[in-house]
Design a protein around this motif. Structure first.
Motif, PDB file in Angstrom:
ATOM      1  N   UNK A 146       0.854  -1.182   0.000  1.00  0.00           N
ATOM      2  CA  UNK A 146       0.000   0.000   0.000  1.00  0.00           C
ATOM      3  C   UNK A 146       0.901   1.247   0.000  1.00  0.00           C
ATOM      4  N   UNK A 147       0.742   2.147  -0.963  1.00  0.00           N
ATOM      5  CA  UNK A 147       1.653   3.301  -1.025  1.00  0.00           C
ATOM      6  C   UNK A 147       1.377   4.329   0.070  1.00  0.00           C
ATOM      7  N   UNK A 148       2.418   5.072   0.393  1.00  0.00           N
ATOM      8  CA  UNK A 148       2.295   6.245   1.251  1.00  0.00           C
ATOM      9  C   UNK A 148       2.312   7.471   0.330  1.00  0.00           C
ATOM     10  N   UNK A 149       1.541   8.486   0.650  1.00  0.00           N
ATOM     11  CA  UNK A 149       1.477   9.663  -0.223  1.00  0.00           C
ATOM     12  C   UNK A 149       2.142  10.866   0.435  1.00  0.00           C
ATOM     13  N   UNK A 150       3.039  11.477  -0.297  1.00  0.00           N
ATOM     14  CA  UNK A 150       3.698  12.705   0.131  1.00  0.00           C
ATOM     15  C   UNK A 150       3.509  13.752  -0.960  1.00  0.00           C
ATOM     16  N   UNK A 151       2.794  14.813  -0.636  1.00  0.00           N
ATOM     17  CA  UNK A 151       2.524  15.899  -1.597  1.00  0.00           C
ATOM     18  C   UNK A 151       1.924  15.344  -2.890  1.00  0.00           C
ATOM     19  N   UNK A 152       1.025  14.381  -2.741  1.00  0.00           N
ATOM     20  CA  UNK A 152       0.355  13.818  -3.908  1.00  0.00           C
ATOM     21  C   UNK A 152       1.138  12.774  -4.661  1.00  0.00           C
ATOM     22  N   UNK A 153       2.326  12.422  -4.181  1.00  0.00           N
ATOM     23  CA  UNK A 153       3.169  11.436  -4.873  1.00  0.00           C
ATOM     24  C   UNK A 153       3.071  10.104  -4.136  1.00  0.00           C
ATOM     25  N   UNK A 154       2.662   9.025  -4.817  1.00  0.00           N
ATOM     26  CA  UNK A 154       2.620   7.710  -4.169  1.00  0.00           C
ATOM     27  C   UNK A 154       4.023   7.133  -4.009  1.00  0.00           C
ATOM     28  N   UNK A 155       4.368   6.785  -2.783  1.00  0.00           N
ATOM     29  CA  UNK A 155       5.692   6.243  -2.485  1.00  0.00           C
ATOM     30  C   UNK A 155       5.555   4.850  -1.890  1.00  0.00           C
TER      31      UNK A 155
END
Length: 335
Positions: A146-155
């Motif tokens: 499951x991605x983490x989102x930073x400033x709209x970017x999936x990481x």
């Protein structure tokens, strides 16, 4: 209008970002011919990646590169384009940034900034038939996290990003730096790092194994200091430290980090070396509890977050011993 006629800004006035996929441009009414005309030499646009365009001249910014990599990796498979129309949303699909680029976006100072000439690793489903190209390195996974989102970017989660980063590094000092920052910075627990590196089959590399060993020795020493302090500050009884438990007949039960024999309470810290990873649960909790011994497990993070909470858990376990059946007799051995 001739297909080679330069396109005015009007047809794409609703575009919210200067990096767009061909599918997104089509959704805004821009044809393939118009896009190609804009990307002619000297034109205002340029092709950043296959099927991805930068709607301005000049070199792309780090943000442009990240978005472009995600648009390239997240575009629908060729056979699905007609069946599933692409809406002018983010267009990233299931793709997420991983590796050193993800760590940089998490704020790791030990990872190089997301900019040329560094590549951007993107994680996609294993079923995707997609090639690495230019500055994009495609990594596939059978089960995407499951991605983490930073400033709209999936990481990718930090542990997965670490594993993908470590897999690309041959410099032992660089591996040590990013692993140390991950744990010291509170991004993840040492045990979860070890599990992810082991799943990625990276612990067979000497420089990775040595870096993890050094990290866990440091983490364990810090956690043990916190445990000693917890016992002292909160007035808990002194346990036997770092002992093995066995039955009188010699049957080994496992190692524990602290044991209170009168209360039959054992404690295990969750920070061991890769060589011990196979026996991190050497003190079989169910077996010990069948013998009447309560096993408390604590992670270094729990020790950092609240020693008071741990003291309450331990004290409660000790008080509960009064209401239990007497435990089986066990032999306490120094390690």
């Amino acid at each position: 209008m001739n297909q080679n006629t330069p396109l005015s800004a009007r047809p794409v006035h609703a575009v919210s970002h200067r990096v767009q996929s061909a599918a997104q441009l089509r959704a805004h009414g821009v044809t393939a011919g118009q896009t190609a005309a804009q990307c002619l030499p000297g034109g205002p646009w340029q092709q950043l990646l296959p099927g991805v365009y930068l709607l301005r001249p000049g070199p792309p910014t780090p943000e442009d590169r990240v978005r472009g990599a995600l648009l390239y990796a997240g575009r629908p498979p060729a056979g699905a384009r007609r069946a599933v129309p692409v809406q002018p949303g983010c267009g990233f699909g299931e793709a997420m940034v991983t590796g050193l680029a993800a760590l940089a976006l998490y704020g790791f100072t030990s990872a190089p900034p997301v900019g040329a000439p560094h590549r951007i690793d993107v994680l996609v489903p294993r079923t995707r038939r997609l090639r690495s190209t230019r500055f994009v390195q495609v990594t596939r996974a059978a089960d995407l996290p499951r991605p983490q989102h930073r400033l709209g970017v999936p990481l990718a989660p930090v542990e997965r990003a670490l594993a993908d980063a470590v897999g690309s590094l041959t410099d032992a000092s660089a591996v040590r730096r990013i692993l140390t920052e991950a744990v010291r910075g509170g991004h993840c627990e040492p045990s979860s790092v070890v599990r992810q590196l082991n799943a990625a089959k990276l612990l067979g590399s000497a420089h990775v194994r040595d870096a993890v060993e050094a990290l866990l020795v440091e983490s364990r020493a810090t956690a043990e200091s916190g445990l000693y302090e917890t016992v002292r500050v909160h007035g808990l009884p002194q346990p036997f430290w770092n002992v093995d438990l066995a039955l009188p007949g010699g049957s080994f039960l496992g190692g524990v980090d602290a044991y209170w024999p009168r209360e039959a309470v054992a404690l295990q810290l969750g920070a061991r070396s890769p060589r011990e990873e196979g026996v991190v649960d050497s003190a079989d909790r169910e077996h010990l509890e069948r013998l009447g011994i309560t096993v408390v497990r604590v992670t270094p993070k729990q020790l950092r977050d609240s020693t008071a909470r741990l003291s309450v858990v331990l004290r409660t376990a000790m008080m509960a011993a009064e209401d239990r059946e007497p435990p089986a007799y066990v032999v306490v051995l120094p390690r």
